[in-house]
Design a protein around this motif. Structure first.
Motif, PDB file in Angstrom:
ATOM      1  N   VAL A  60     -28.913 -10.467  21.136  1.00  0.00           N
ATOM      2  CA  VAL A  60     -30.032 -10.179  22.031  1.00  0.00           C
ATOM      3  C   VAL A  60     -30.733  -8.902  21.597  1.00  0.00           C
ATOM      4  CG1 VAL A  60     -30.655  -9.501  24.396  1.00  0.00           C
ATOM      5  CG2 VAL A  60     -29.051 -11.384  24.016  1.00  0.00           C
ATOM      6  N   MET A  61     -32.043  -8.980  21.634  1.00  0.00           N
ATOM      7  CA  MET A  61     -32.932  -7.836  21.434  1.00  0.00           C
ATOM      8  C   MET A  61     -33.790  -7.726  22.693  1.00  0.00           C
ATOM      9  SD  MET A  61     -35.870  -7.487  18.496  1.00  0.00           S
ATOM     10  CE  MET A  61     -37.096  -6.177  18.519  1.00  0.00           C
ATOM     11  N   THR A  62     -34.144  -6.522  23.079  1.00  0.00           N
ATOM     12  CA  THR A  62     -35.076  -6.334  24.185  1.00  0.00           C
ATOM     13  C   THR A  62     -36.367  -5.747  23.650  1.00  0.00           C
ATOM     14  OG1 THR A  62     -33.263  -5.904  25.726  1.00  0.00           O
ATOM     15  CG2 THR A  62     -35.455  -5.276  26.436  1.00  0.00           C
ATOM     16  N   GLY A  63     -37.491  -6.377  23.975  1.00  0.00           N
ATOM     17  CA  GLY A  63     -38.788  -5.899  23.535  1.00  0.00           C
ATOM     18  C   GLY A  63     -39.757  -5.791  24.688  1.00  0.00           C
ATOM     19  N   LEU A 121     -32.187 -15.732  30.421  1.00  0.00           N
ATOM     20  CA  LEU A 121     -32.328 -15.908  28.977  1.00  0.00           C
ATOM     21  C   LEU A 121     -31.218 -15.177  28.234  1.00  0.00           C
ATOM     22  CD1 LEU A 121     -33.731 -16.868  26.444  1.00  0.00           C
ATOM     23  CD2 LEU A 121     -35.434 -15.048  26.736  1.00  0.00           C
ATOM     24  N   ALA A 122     -30.858 -13.984  28.675  1.00  0.00           N
ATOM     25  CA  ALA A 122     -29.762 -13.252  28.036  1.00  0.00           C
ATOM     26  C   ALA A 122     -28.453 -14.022  28.145  1.00  0.00           C
ATOM     27  CB  ALA A 122     -29.624 -11.867  28.662  1.00  0.00           C
ATOM     28  N   ASP A 123     -28.206 -14.621  29.309  1.00  0.00           N
ATOM     29  CA  ASP A 123     -26.981 -15.414  29.490  1.00  0.00           C
ATOM     30  C   ASP A 123     -26.993 -16.639  28.583  1.00  0.00           C
ATOM     31  OD1 ASP A 123     -26.031 -13.650  31.391  1.00  0.00           O
ATOM     32  OD2 ASP A 123     -26.679 -14.855  33.112  1.00  0.00           O
ATOM     33  N   LEU A 162     -35.016  -2.009  30.724  1.00  0.00           N
ATOM     34  CA  LEU A 162     -33.821  -1.234  30.384  1.00  0.00           C
ATOM     35  C   LEU A 162     -32.547  -1.888  30.906  1.00  0.00           C
ATOM     36  CD1 LEU A 162     -35.165   2.391  30.936  1.00  0.00           C
ATOM     37  CD2 LEU A 162     -34.436   1.400  28.761  1.00  0.00           C
ATOM     38  N   VAL A 163     -32.662  -2.712  31.932  1.00  0.00           N
ATOM     39  CA  VAL A 163     -31.491  -3.452  32.431  1.00  0.00           C
ATOM     40  C   VAL A 163     -31.002  -4.425  31.364  1.00  0.00           C
ATOM     41  CG1 VAL A 163     -30.664  -5.032  34.216  1.00  0.00           C
ATOM     42  CG2 VAL A 163     -32.278  -3.199  34.821  1.00  0.00           C
ATOM     43  N   ILE A 164     -31.928  -5.094  30.686  1.00  0.00           N
ATOM     44  CA  ILE A 164     -31.579  -6.009  29.598  1.00  0.00           C
ATOM     45  C   ILE A 164     -31.180  -5.230  28.355  1.00  0.00           C
ATOM     46  CG2 ILE A 164     -32.392  -7.924  28.163  1.00  0.00           C
ATOM     47  CD1 ILE A 164     -32.077  -8.621  31.114  1.00  0.00           C
ATOM     48  N   ALA A 165     -31.821  -4.098  28.114  1.00  0.00           N
ATOM     49  CA  ALA A 165     -31.506  -3.286  26.938  1.00  0.00           C
ATOM     50  C   ALA A 165     -30.048  -2.869  26.905  1.00  0.00           C
ATOM     51  CB  ALA A 165     -32.404  -2.049  26.908  1.00  0.00           C
ATOM     52  N   PRO A 212     -29.407   6.938  28.844  1.00  0.00           N
ATOM     53  CA  PRO A 212     -30.357   7.129  27.744  1.00  0.00           C
ATOM     54  C   PRO A 212     -30.157   6.061  26.673  1.00  0.00           C
ATOM     55  CG  PRO A 212     -29.504   9.245  28.443  1.00  0.00           C
ATOM     56  CD  PRO A 212     -28.713   8.197  29.198  1.00  0.00           C
ATOM     57  N   THR A 213     -31.250   5.496  26.192  1.00  0.00           N
ATOM     58  CA  THR A 213     -31.207   4.304  25.351  1.00  0.00           C
ATOM     59  C   THR A 213     -32.015   4.508  24.077  1.00  0.00           C
ATOM     60  OG1 THR A 213     -31.063   2.924  27.347  1.00  0.00           O
ATOM     61  CG2 THR A 213     -31.713   1.835  25.297  1.00  0.00           C
ATOM     62  N   PRO A 214     -31.386   4.415  22.896  1.00  0.00           N
ATOM     63  CA  PRO A 214     -32.165   4.479  21.651  1.00  0.00           C
ATOM     64  C   PRO A 214     -33.134   3.301  21.582  1.00  0.00           C
ATOM     65  CG  PRO A 214     -29.828   4.816  21.210  1.00  0.00           C
ATOM     66  CD  PRO A 214     -29.936   4.341  22.637  1.00  0.00           C
TER      67      PRO A 214
END
Length: 329
Positions: free
Chosen positions: A270-273, A259-261, A286-289, A119-121
């Protein structure tokens, strides 16, 4: 391995209009891709964004142009060169990740050597409106973990103050969507600090990045429209402190991981949008989140009806999709 490809347009009406400085959205128009092989089907979704010169018709044409390579068994890595970064490649790339998970019996996170999605805020967006209306919307989010405020140049101070007064506890992202000038960025720094704003997202037009060189912001600034792929990072370091990764910009999970790397190697957060989309766009994001300081994936929560089995966003926390929805066997 021979495959079959299906690509189509799907439309998801929104339950309420979504307003930003560039306009209003009432329907999420997406491209859905299904790639099948050996009795399994992988799915992916892309959201063509007119601001980047994209359209549903153009994305479907790009996928059709790559049909031979996709059905002929091209790998995700090979498609990085065969298709341009954007919504079309995102839909194809994520469908291939999903297909690989279903054929192998191993989830995407297992293949990456990472824990299962928890679960991810997520940020819940207060869209642009009159300050009083924004305060009313924010009051319903007073207990959310993270709120995102859409603002413009008309009266950002009143907009931000209204939301913060109505929701004093959550972390807050302010997003002008490229509508400010550097003078406004500098002038509003004390206000952002006073109101405990956690992040300022893409305040300037993407081609004005150089104006941020040498600025010591009181609040970290995130690159969104300025940051698409890993190759953009070198030019952004020293101007931004955070990179907002969206799979529709990177052209899929493969590009998002790169890009995350690159951001981490440059010392950037890092932000995920995401765009306004269904849960089929959110599941791979959600993998990047899982490695992000800020997560903004409330797109499906704006829909009148999502795809069955998608995420749940109660209380500002995203519960992962049902097993088999995406990325699991």
């Amino acid at each position: 391995m021979l495959r079959t490809l299906v690509a189509r347009r799907d439309a998801f009406p929104l339950r309420t209009p979504f307003r930003i400085s560039r306009g209003v959205k009432t329907v999420a128009d997406v491209v859905t891709v299904e790639i099948s092989a050996d009795g399994a089907t992988g799915r992916g979704e892309g959201v063509p964004y007119p601001h980047y010169g994209e359209s549903v018709e153009g994305a479907l044409a790009a996928i059709e142009a790559a049909r031979g390579a996709i059905e002929g068994g091209a790998t995700r890595e090979e498609l990085q060169g065969a298709m341009a970064a954007g919504a079309a490649r995102n839909a194809v790339d994520c469908a291939l990740w999903d297909l690989q998970a279903k054929l192998s019996g191993r989830s995407v996170t297992e293949r990456l050597g990472r824990p299962a999605i928890a679960p991810t805020p997520t940020a819940i967006t207060v869209s642009l409106d009159r300050p009083g209306a924004m305060a009313e919307a924010a009051a319903a989010l007073a207990d959310a973990p993270l709120v995102k405020i859409k603002v413009d140049r008309s009266d950002p101070e009143a907009q931000i103050r209204a939301v913060r007064a109505a929701a004093p506890r959550p972390r807050v992202i302010v997003d002008p969507n490229e509508s400010w000038t550097i003078a406004e960025v500098e002038r509003l720094q004390p206000l952002l600090a006073e109101l405990r704003i956690d992040l300022l997202e893409q305040p300037l037009p993407a081609n004005d990045d150089d104006a941020l060189e040498g600025l010591a912001p009181l609040v970290p600034i995130a690159a969104d429209e300025s940051a698409h792929v890993a190759g953009d990072v070198d030019a952004l370091a020293g101007k931004y402190q955070v990179i907002n990764i969206k799979l529709d910009k990177t052209g899929g999970l493969t590009g998002a991981l790169a890009l995350a790397d690159a951001a981490a190697a440059a010392g950037l957060g890092v932000m995920t949008g995401s765009m306004i989309s269904s849960s089929l766009s959110i599941a791979p994001a959600l993998v990047i989140a899982a490695r992000s300081a800020f997560v903004d994936l409330d797109g499906p929560l704006w829909l009148s009806a999502d795809r069955p089995g998608g995420v749940n966003g109660a209380g500002g926390v995203l519960t992962p999709p049902a097993p088999g929805f995406w990325g699991t066997s």
